[in-house]
Enzyme design. Structure first.
Site, short mmCIF file in Angstrom:
data_model
loop_
_atom_site.label_atom_id
_atom_site.label_comp_id
_atom_site.label_asym_id
_atom_site.label_seq_id
_atom_site.Cartn_x
_atom_site.Cartn_y
_atom_site.Cartn_z
N GLY A 256 93.34 -89.00 -5.02
CA GLY A 256 92.60 -89.36 -6.22
C GLY A 256 91.25 -89.96 -5.89
N GLY B 126 61.34 -67.71 4.96
CA GLY B 126 61.53 -69.08 4.50
C GLY B 126 62.27 -69.91 5.54
N ALA B 127 63.15 -69.24 6.28
CA ALA B 127 63.94 -69.98 7.27
C ALA B 127 63.05 -70.52 8.39
CB ALA B 127 65.05 -69.11 7.82
C1 HXC Z 1 102.02 -98.86 -5.51
C2 HXC Z 1 102.81 -97.35 -4.02
C3 HXC Z 1 101.74 -96.49 -4.29
C4 HXC Z 1 100.79 -96.90 -5.24
C5 HXC Z 1 102.98 -95.58 -2.81
N1 HXC Z 1 103.56 -96.74 -3.11
N2 HXC Z 1 101.87 -95.39 -3.53
N3 HXC Z 1 102.95 -98.52 -4.62
N4 HXC Z 1 100.96 -98.10 -5.83
N5 HXC Z 1 99.73 -96.16 -5.53
C6 HXC Z 1 104.77 -97.29 -2.55
C7 HXC Z 1 106.00 -96.52 -2.94
O1 HXC Z 1 106.48 -96.96 -4.18
C8 HXC Z 1 106.95 -96.87 -1.80
O2 HXC Z 1 107.44 -98.16 -2.03
C9 HXC Z 1 106.02 -96.96 -0.61
O3 HXC Z 1 104.72 -97.15 -1.13
C10 HXC Z 1 105.99 -95.70 0.23
O4 HXC Z 1 105.80 -94.58 -0.64
P1 HXC Z 1 106.72 -93.29 -0.59
O5 HXC Z 1 106.49 -92.54 -1.84
O6 HXC Z 1 108.13 -93.68 -0.27
O7 HXC Z 1 106.13 -92.54 0.67
P2 HXC Z 1 105.87 -90.97 0.87
O8 HXC Z 1 107.08 -90.21 0.44
O9 HXC Z 1 105.40 -90.81 2.26
O10 HXC Z 1 104.72 -90.59 -0.14
C11 HXC Z 1 103.44 -91.19 0.00
C12 HXC Z 1 102.57 -90.82 -1.23
C13 HXC Z 1 103.36 -91.17 -2.51
C14 HXC Z 1 102.24 -89.33 -1.17
C15 HXC Z 1 101.28 -91.60 -1.08
O11 HXC Z 1 103.81 -92.52 -2.40
C16 HXC Z 1 102.50 -91.04 -3.72
O12 HXC Z 1 102.32 -89.94 -4.23
N6 HXC Z 1 102.02 -92.20 -4.23
C17 HXC Z 1 101.21 -92.22 -5.39
C18 HXC Z 1 99.86 -91.61 -5.10
C19 HXC Z 1 98.96 -91.72 -6.28
O13 HXC Z 1 99.05 -90.94 -7.23
N7 HXC Z 1 98.12 -92.79 -6.29
C20 HXC Z 1 97.23 -93.05 -7.31
C21 HXC Z 1 96.02 -92.13 -7.03
S1 HXC Z 1 94.78 -92.37 -8.22
P3 HXC Z 1 108.97 -98.52 -1.77
O14 HXC Z 1 109.01 -99.99 -1.98
O15 HXC Z 1 109.77 -97.76 -2.77
O16 HXC Z 1 109.23 -98.08 -0.36
C22 HXC Z 1 93.89 -93.58 -7.58
C23 HXC Z 1 92.82 -94.02 -8.47
C24 HXC Z 1 91.69 -94.59 -7.67
O17 HXC Z 1 94.07 -94.02 -6.53
C25 HXC Z 1 90.51 -94.57 -8.56
C26 HXC Z 1 89.32 -95.07 -7.86
C27 HXC Z 1 88.11 -94.89 -8.73
#
Ligand code: HXC
Length: 521
Positions: free
Chosen positions: A176, A411-412
Site C-alpha cells: 500500500g 535529437g538523441a
Molecule cells: C497490525 C499487523 C499488520 C498491520 C501484519 N500484522 N500486518 N498488525 N497492522 N498492518 C500482524 C499480524 O496480525 C500478525 O500478528 C503479525 O503481524 C504477522 O502477520 P502474518 O499475517 O501472520 O504474517 P504473514 O502471513 O507473513 O503475512 C504478512 C502480510 C500480512 C502479507 C504483511 O500480515 C498482511 O497482509 N498484512 C496487512 C497488510 C496491509 O494491508 N497493510 C495495510 C496496507 S495500507 P499476530 O499477532 O497474529 O502474529 C497502508 C496504508 C499506508 O499501509 C498509507 C500511507 C499513506
C-alpha cells in the site's frame, strides 16, 4: 546501606531492560522470521554496519495503547523498529530496520516517530539514511495516527532529497502507501524471494479486476528490477544486498555540501588500452557491448550498475577515475541498438539528477541511433519522457564530459550531454559520427526524386549513400564547429577523461535564481 548498592541495582535494572528491548517479538517469532528465510532487524543492522559501531536510539520507547488493546496485551520495548547510527566503511550512517517479529513490523505512531528522529538527525549531521523495510504497513489498530506517521516520513523523504543520500532495502512486505517512502528515496534495493512491493495485493486485485496474479509476479524483486523500474537493484540474498549497499555508499558523498570521497587508486591514470580501438565493428549496424568499453576505461574495471535489469539500452552507474567517483551514462548498442526510448530516458534522467544533486561528475559514452519510433512510444509519451533527459542534462552543473564512440544522430545527439547543453568537454573517437540521421535514411529523403527518376535506382542510392557517409558521417564536421572539442585515439580515453576531471575539479556554474524549474514530469 552499603555504598553503591542502589547504583548497582539501577545498573542491573538497565541491563535487564536493555536485554528485554533486544528480544523483538520473542524467540518463537524470531524462529518464524528465520523460517521465512529472513534475518532479524538487528542481524540486518549488524551486516550493514562496520563491526561494533551501532549506537541504538529509542530502545525504551513503548507503543501507545489503543482501543483494541486487551489489558494483558504485551507492549514491546522499542516497538516494531530498531533505529540508530553507526559506520559504513568508517563513515557515519543512520539506519532504521523494521522488526517483523513485532506486530508484523507494522508502522505505529511511535515507530514513525523513531524513524523521523533518525531522519532528522541524518539531515542535521549530513549523513546518509538507510531504511530496511519489512512491514505489514500502517498499524491497523492505530488508524489515523499511523497514517499521519507515514505522512511525517514522506515529508522528511522529500525534504531530505538532494541533501543526504537515502537508500531503501526491501526485505519483506512493503504494501500500500508504505511503498511510497522507499519510492521517494534515491535507491531501492530488493532481495529475491523475500522483498515484495505492491499498492494493492492479489486478493484486492482479484476482487476489483478479476485478474489473478501471485505475490511474486505482482511485486517481487525481479518484476520491480526488470519491468517497473521501481527497484534499482535486485539481489539473490540479504548477505549480497548488504555487501552491495556498502559498496554503493562508498561511491557517494555524505551530503550535498561534500564532494564524493576520493580513494587512492592502484590503477595507472595514464594506462593506455590499445584494444579499445578494435571494439567498434566495421559494419555500422553491428552491435557491440558498451560494457567492454567502460570496464577498460574506469579504475580496476569496477563499474557498479544501477538499474542493471531495466531499460538495458542505456547503462548508468558509478565508477572511479583515478580514485574520483564519477556517474556514467552510456548508450548500449547491444540492446535495441542503443536507441533511446521512454524507459531509457527516465532511467538516465533520474541518474543524472542524482549525480548533479550530490556533486558527482558525469561521464557520458555515446552511441545512439536516435529516439525509438512507433505508436507505442508516441502514445506512451516519449516526447515528455525524452524531455526529462534534456532537462536533467541541461540543468546539471557538475562537470560533464562525453566520449562519442560511434553514432550521435538527431535529437538523441542533443540529449546526450551535447556541447550546447553545456557539456564541458566533448571528445570523439575517429569512428564518431554526428548527423541528423543515418546515411540510408538521409539519402532516401533528400534524393528521393533523383532516385525515383533513375534507370538504376539501387546503384544510384548506393553511390549517394557512400558520398553522404564520406562527407558527413565523421566527427570532423562537428569538431570544425567546436561542438566536439577533440578527436582522440581510443586507446587514450582513460587519460583524457582523468585530465578533464582534473581540469574541471573547481568548476563553478550557477543557474539563474528561481524557486525550482518545472521538469516535464
Ligand atoms: C497490525 C499487523 C499488520 C498491520 C501484519 N500484522 N500486518 N498488525 N497492522 N498492518 C500482524 C499480524 O496480525 C500478525 O500478528 C503479525 O503481524 C504477522 O502477520 P502474518 O499475517 O501472520 O504474517 P504473514 O502471513 O507473513 O503475512 C504478512 C502480510 C500480512 C502479507 C504483511 O500480515 C498482511 O497482509 N498484512 C496487512 C497488510 C496491509 O494491508 N497493510 C495495510 C496496507 S495500507 P499476530 O499477532 O497474529 O502474529 C497502508 C496504508 C499506508 O499501509 C498509507 C500511507 C499513506
Amino acid at each position: 546501606m552499603a555504598i553503591g548498592r542502589i547504583a548497582d541495582q539501577k545498573r542491573e535494572e538497565l541491563a535487564r531492560k536493555r536485554q528485554q528491548s533486544q528480544q523483538g517479538g520473542g524467540p518463537e517469532r524470531i524462529q518464524a522470521q528465520h523460517g521465512r528465510g529472513k534475518l532479524t532487524a538487528r542481524e540486518r543492522i549488524a551486516r550493514l554496519l562496520d563491526d561494533s559501531t551501532f549506537e541504538e536510539l529509542d530502545s525504551f520507547v513503548l507503543s501507545r495503547p489503543n482501543d483494541f488493546d486487551s489489558p494483558e496485551q504485551t507492549r514491546h520495548l522499542g516497538d516494531a523498529v530498531v533505529t540508530g547510527h553507526g559506520k559504513v566503511n568508517g563513515r557515519l550512517t543512520f539506519v532504521y530496520s523494521q522488526d517483523f517479529t513485532v506486530s508484523g513490523g507494522s508502522l505505529s505512531e511511535v515507530v514513525a516517530d523513531k524513524i523521523c528522529k533518525v531522519m532528522d538527525l541524518a539531515v542535521g549531521s549530513g549523513a546518509p539514511v538507510v531504511g530496511l523495510i519489512d512491514s505489514g504497513g500502517a498499524r491497523i489498530q492505530e488508524g489515523v495516527d499511523s497514517l499521519s506517521g507515514y505522512s511525517n516520513i514522506f515529508l522528511r523523504n522529500v525534504r531530505s532529497s538532494g541533501v543526504v543520500p537515502q537508500i531503501s532495502a526491501i526485505l519483506g512486505p512493503a504494501a500500500g502507501g508504505a511503498t511510497y517512502s522507499p519510492a521517494l528515496t534515491d535507491f531501492v534495493a530488493m532481495v529475491d524471494g523475500i522483498g515484495q512491493m505492491y499498492i494493492t495485493g492479489p486478493d484486492v486485485i482479484k476482487a476489483v479486476t478479476g485478474e489473478q496474479v501471485s505475490l511474486e509476479d505482482l511485486g517481487g524483486a525481479s518484476v520491480h528490477a526488470s519491468k517497473s523500474g521501481v527497484a534499482h537493484f535486485s539481489f539473490d540474498s540479504e548477505e549480497t544486498c548488504f555487501t552491495e549497499l556498502r559498496r554503493l555508499l562508498a561511491f557517494l558523498p555524505q551530503n550535498n555540501m561534500e564532494d564524493p570521497p576520493r580513494q587512492p587508486s592502484p590503477d595507472d591514470p595514464g594506462r593506455a588500452d590499445e584494444e579499445l580501438a578494435s571494439i567498434i565493428p566495421d559494419n555500422p549496424s553491428e552491435a557491440y557491448d558498451m560494457l567492454d568499453v567502460l570496464v577498460r576505461v574506469v579504475d580496476n574495471g569496477d563499474f557498479m550498475q544501477v538499474h542493471e535489469r531495466f531499460a538495458g539500452n542505456v547503462l548508468v552507474g558509478f565508477a572511479r577515475m583515478d580514485g574520483r567517483t564519477v556517474g556514467i551514462v552510456a548508450n548500449q548498442p547491444d540492446h535495441l541498438a542503443g536507441v533511446m526510448d521512454i524507459d531509457a530516458s527516465v532511467k538516465a534522467a533520474r541518474f543524472v539528477r542524482f549525480c548533479d544533486a550530490f556533486n558527482i561528475p558525469l561521464v557520458t559514452f555515446i552511441d545512439v541511433p536516435g529516439f525509438m519510433p512507433g505508436t507505442a512510444q508516441e502514445y506512451g509519451g516519449i516526447i515528455r519522457h525524452g524531455a526529462k533527459l534534456i532537462f536533467a542534462y541541461a540543468e546539471a552543473t557538475v562537470p560533464k564530459i562525453s566520449v562519442l564512440t560511434r553514432k550521435a544522430y538527431g535529437g538523441a545527439y542533443i540529449v546526450m550531454s551535447s556541447k550546447n547543453l553545456k557539456g564541458d568537454l566533448n571528445l570523439a573517437w575517429p569512428t564518431g559520427q554526428v548527423a541528423v540521421m543515418g546515411a540510408e535514411g538521409a539519402v532516401n529523403i533528400i534524393h528521393r526524386n533523383e532516385i525515383k527518376g533513375s534507370d538504376e535506382p539501387d546503384e544510384l542510392r548506393k553511390q549517394l549513400v557512400g558520398e553522404y557517409a564520406d562527407r558527413l558521417m565523421n566527427p570532423y564536421v562537428a569538431a570544425s564547429r567546436g561542438l566536439i572539442d577533440d578527436v582522440i585515439d581510443p586507446s587514450e580515453t582513460r587519460l583524457k577523461i582523468i585530465r578533464a576531471l582534473e581540469m574541471l575539479e573547481n568548476k563553478r556554474e550557477a543557474l539563474p535564481p528561481k524557486k525550482h524549474g518545472s521538469i516535464p514530469l
